[in-house]
Design an enzyme around this catalytic site. Structure first.
Site, short mmCIF file in Angstrom:
data_model
loop_
_atom_site.label_atom_id
_atom_site.label_comp_id
_atom_site.label_asym_id
_atom_site.label_seq_id
_atom_site.Cartn_x
_atom_site.Cartn_y
_atom_site.Cartn_z
N GLU A 174 0.65 -1.21 0.04
CA GLU A 174 0.19 -0.07 0.05
C GLU A 174 0.85 1.33 -0.05
O GLU A 174 0.52 2.14 -0.72
CB GLU A 174 -1.07 -0.17 1.05
CG GLU A 174 -1.84 -0.99 1.36
CD GLU A 174 -2.92 -1.12 0.10
OE1 GLU A 174 -3.20 -0.05 -0.67
OE2 GLU A 174 -3.68 -2.04 0.11
N ARG A 178 0.48 3.71 -3.24
CA ARG A 178 -0.22 5.09 -3.17
C ARG A 178 0.90 5.97 -2.98
O ARG A 178 0.87 7.05 -3.67
CB ARG A 178 -1.08 5.02 -1.97
CG ARG A 178 -2.04 3.84 -2.05
CD ARG A 178 -3.20 3.85 -0.81
NE ARG A 178 -3.91 2.54 -0.83
CZ ARG A 178 -5.14 2.91 -0.46
NH1 ARG A 178 -5.77 3.78 0.05
NH2 ARG A 178 -5.93 1.42 -0.32
N GLU A 211 -12.02 -0.50 -10.56
CA GLU A 211 -11.58 -1.66 -11.44
C GLU A 211 -12.49 -1.27 -12.80
O GLU A 211 -12.22 -1.59 -13.92
CB GLU A 211 -11.49 -3.02 -10.91
CG GLU A 211 -10.35 -3.07 -9.86
CD GLU A 211 -10.74 -2.58 -8.55
OE1 GLU A 211 -11.68 -2.17 -8.26
OE2 GLU A 211 -9.76 -2.18 -7.75
N THR A 215 -0.83 0.42 -10.13
CA THR A 215 -2.12 -0.37 -9.87
C THR A 215 -2.96 0.78 -9.12
O THR A 215 -4.12 0.28 -8.84
CB THR A 215 -2.02 -1.68 -9.18
OG1 THR A 215 -3.08 -2.49 -9.26
CG2 THR A 215 -1.24 -1.46 -7.88
C1 DMJ Z 1 -6.28 0.11 -5.00
O1 DMJ Z 1 -5.73 0.31 -4.15
C2 DMJ Z 1 -5.47 -0.69 -6.10
O2 DMJ Z 1 -6.04 -0.50 -7.29
C3 DMJ Z 1 -5.02 -1.97 -5.74
O3 DMJ Z 1 -4.58 -2.46 -6.87
C4 DMJ Z 1 -6.33 -2.70 -5.61
N1 DMJ Z 1 -7.28 -2.25 -4.58
C5 DMJ Z 1 -7.65 -0.71 -4.62
C6 DMJ Z 1 -8.85 -0.27 -5.34
O4 DMJ Z 1 -10.11 -1.29 -5.34
#
Ligand code: DMJ
Length: 630
Positions: free
Chosen positions: A259, A263, A524, A610
């Site tokens: 995380e 982030r 997503e 991501t």
């Molecule tokens: C986000 O923090 C990122 O997309 C991660 O890869 C998966 N979960 C959350 C969003 O749903």
């Protein structure tokens, strides 16, 4: 020399000392030795004496990582040590190799490490933290932002479609609406929770959570690039000022490596690449260094939790296995940390993860979700393209793209994994919906998580580089999976999708229990709409995206920000009182891109991590120079 014992004779010492004198001398000598060794280990890390006695740190040439990114094998394959070597000295730490290089000294950058957060910010503004690192030839490292920008194929914010020609166009109004939502989400956060990790819109306060080890401001860092690309200039300046003045790294909790990486590191890297502001680069590197202890495992596969406490080995206190999606989603950010710092350690860590994964035997070519960081073996055979597995696959195809299509290893691993997924996990429901099930040692759970809905976008993104005969197939597969995910939204009362949905006994694409019926502002599905829109320009994706905008407005917007809801099948759902930081980083960003021209953050120039933070593709010029190298 053999000394023979003679009874009754007390031998004089070789120096002619008597016994009491000899005893005193030995006592003095042992005291001296203890003192010397004690001093050695008590000296600060940067001590020259310590460097003299402890293992030297190797610094590899900055160009090596470019070669690796460019798909060439590194000149020297390095076995990872059982306990990987410590990071190269942090910016500002004394490094003996810098003394060896007169050219480096000539660079004249001060190497004084600021001691506190305020000093960090001041140093960042004044660029007094070094932009240079030693390479093996003693060549000073400097990231040339202008050179990097000149290699982009499109202006970052696009050519700006001439809005005056179509002042009332529907798509422009849709884009403006998403921008307004972002402004509202930001302002609510700023008003009630500035500096906290996330906003609680019902109680109108902030929330820190326990994922970030004491770091604050996840929403600020996650929002920077979205504010920038939406040209919310005032808001961007507010966010930047907070990072400069209040984003402190001197924390000592336990954090999720994944995380923090996706982030914070992702957000800071993107903010730097978009703006060239040093504060973002420096904080990203400093924070990256704090993550390195997580890799101190026998295999070099990091544990999921890193301790920021100084002197800690960084081992997680909880859990014995590492999660595929977590240790498999570091590659993009860590290569950029090396790129921006010249410190090879970051790239070495993720290169080692790749090596372990490449070598390990995969059941039916599938990657299970749990791996022991001690033995390097799979812990159980649960395979999923949703939670626990998802972004590992995403980072394979994006590593290939980010390398300027030269990282063949990533490309091969991606297409091989996708083939195995298709063979063993892919299904079509009796009602004709294509979905990716979850696999438990050969038995299928006929369900898809909301998280797995990113895969439509991923497969679309990867379709163009597949073997010729597979391209159309992958395009179609991406469209079908995205359609299924849309169905999970369309079949709910709120037109928002549940956390997980099943394909069982005549019920398709819906959750089967309340505990899976919530929606927490996840991105997503709209992420896949965005990729499919860019690939096909089929207006259906904008229509579907607009349905989501309307649903968010109707069910998730509250007086003080956006909130998740507890039941997508209720027309009067309760709120969960949380405005997730990824709503600002991802959901609103992907929606904005969906209603924008394709050259706004063109996919030729950028890959999204991501958490939807854009990182640049490695374009080299005709001389082979790449990114910010000159
Ligand atoms: C986000 O923090 C990122 O997309 C991660 O890869 C998966 N979960 C959350 C969003 O749903």
């Amino acid at each position: 020399m053999l000394m023979r014992k003679v009874p009754g004779f007390v031998p004089a010492s070789p120096w002619g000392l008597r016994l009491p004198q000899k005893f005193l001398f030995l006592l003095f000598l042992s005291g001296l030795v203890t003192l010397c060794f004690g001093a050695l280990f008590l000296l600060p890390h940067s001590s020259r004496l310590k460097r003299l006695f402890l293992a030297p740190r190797t610094q590899q040439p900055g160009l090596e990582v470019v070669a690796e990114i460019a798909g060439h094998a590194p000149a020297r394959e390095q076995e990872p040590p059982p306990n990987p070597a410590p990071a190269a000295p942090a910016p500002g730490e004394d490094d003996p190799s810098s003394r060896a290089s007169p050219r480096r000294r000539k660079g004249g950058l001060r190497r004084t490490r600021p001691t506190g957060p305020r000093e960090e910010a001041t140093a960042a503004r004044g660029n007094s933290i070094p932009a240079s690192r030693p390479g093996d030839e003693g060549v000073s490292f400097r990231f040339d932002f202008n050179a990097f920008r000149s290699r982009l194929r499109h202006p970052v914010l696009g050519m700006r479609a001439d809005e005056s020609q179509e002042p009332q166009s529907r798509v422009r109004a849709q884009r403006e609406k998403v921008k307004e939502m972002m402004q509202f989400a930001w302002q609510s956060y700023k008003r009630y929770a500035m500096g906290k990790n996330e906003l609680r819109p019902l109680t109108k306060d902030g929330y820190e959570g326990n994922m970030f080890g004491g770091l604050s401001g996840a929403t600020v860092i996650d929002s920077l690039d979205t504010l920038y690309l939406m040209e919310l200039k005032e808001e961007f300046q507010e966010a930047k000022a907070w990072v400069e003045e209040s984003f402190h790294l001197n924390v000592s909790g336990e954090a999720s490596l994944f995380e923090v990486n996706i982030r914070y590191i992702g957000g800071l890297l993107s903010a730097f690449y978009l703006t060239g502001e040093e504060v973002f680069r420096i904080k990203a590197i400093r924070l990256g260094e704090k993550l390195l202890p997580a890799f101190n495992t026998p295999t070099g596969i990091p544990k999921g939790v890193v301790s920021f406490k100084s002197g800690s080995w960084g081992w997680a206190t909880a859990g014995s296995s590492s999660i595929l999606a977590e240790f498999g989603s570091l590659h993009l950010e860590f290569l950029h940390l090396t790129e921006l710092s010249g410190n090879q350690v970051f790239a070495e860590k993720v290169r080692n993860i790749r090596k372990v994964l490449r070598k390990i035997e995969k059941p039916f070519g599938l990657y299970p979700n749990f791996l022991s960081p001690v033995s390097g073996n799979w812990v159980q055979h649960h395979v999923s393209v949703g939670g626990l597995g998802d972004s590992f696959y995403e980072y394979l195809i994006k590593s290939w793209l980010m390398s300027g299509k030269t990282d063949m290893e990533a490309k091969n691993m991606y297409y091989e994994a996708l083939e195995a997924i298709e063979t063993y996990l892919l299904n079509v429901s009796p009602g004709g919906l294509t979905y990716i099930a979850e696999w438990r040692g050969g038995i299928l759970d006929h369900k898809m998580g909301h998280l797995a809905c990113f895969s439509g976008g991923m497969i679309a993104l990867g379709a163009e580089d597949a073997k010729e005969e597979k391209r159309a197939h992958y395009r179609e597969l991406a469209a079908q999976i995205t359609k299924t995910c849309h169905e999970s939204y369309a079949r709910s009362d709120t037109k928002l999708g549940p956390e997980a949905f099943w394909f069982n006994s005549g019920r398709e694409a819906i959750a089967t229990q309340l505990s899976e019926s919530y929606y927490i502002l996840r991105p997503e599905v709209v992420e896949s709409y965005m990729y499919l829109w860019r690939q096909t320009h089929n207006p259906i994706y904008r229509e579907w995206g607009w349905e989501v905008v309307l649903a968010l407005e109707k069910y998730c917007r509250t007086e003080a920000g956006f909130s998740g809801i507890q039941d997508v099948y209720s027309s009067t759902p309760s709120h969960d009182n949380k405005q997730q930081s990824f709503f600002l980083a991802e959901t609103l960003k992907y929606l904005y891109l969906l209603f924008s021209e394709d050259d706004l953050l063109s996919l030729e120039d950028w890959v999204f991590n991501t958490e939807a933070h854009p990182l640049p593709v490695n374009h080299s010029d005709s001389s082979g120079r790449a990114w910010g190298r000159h």
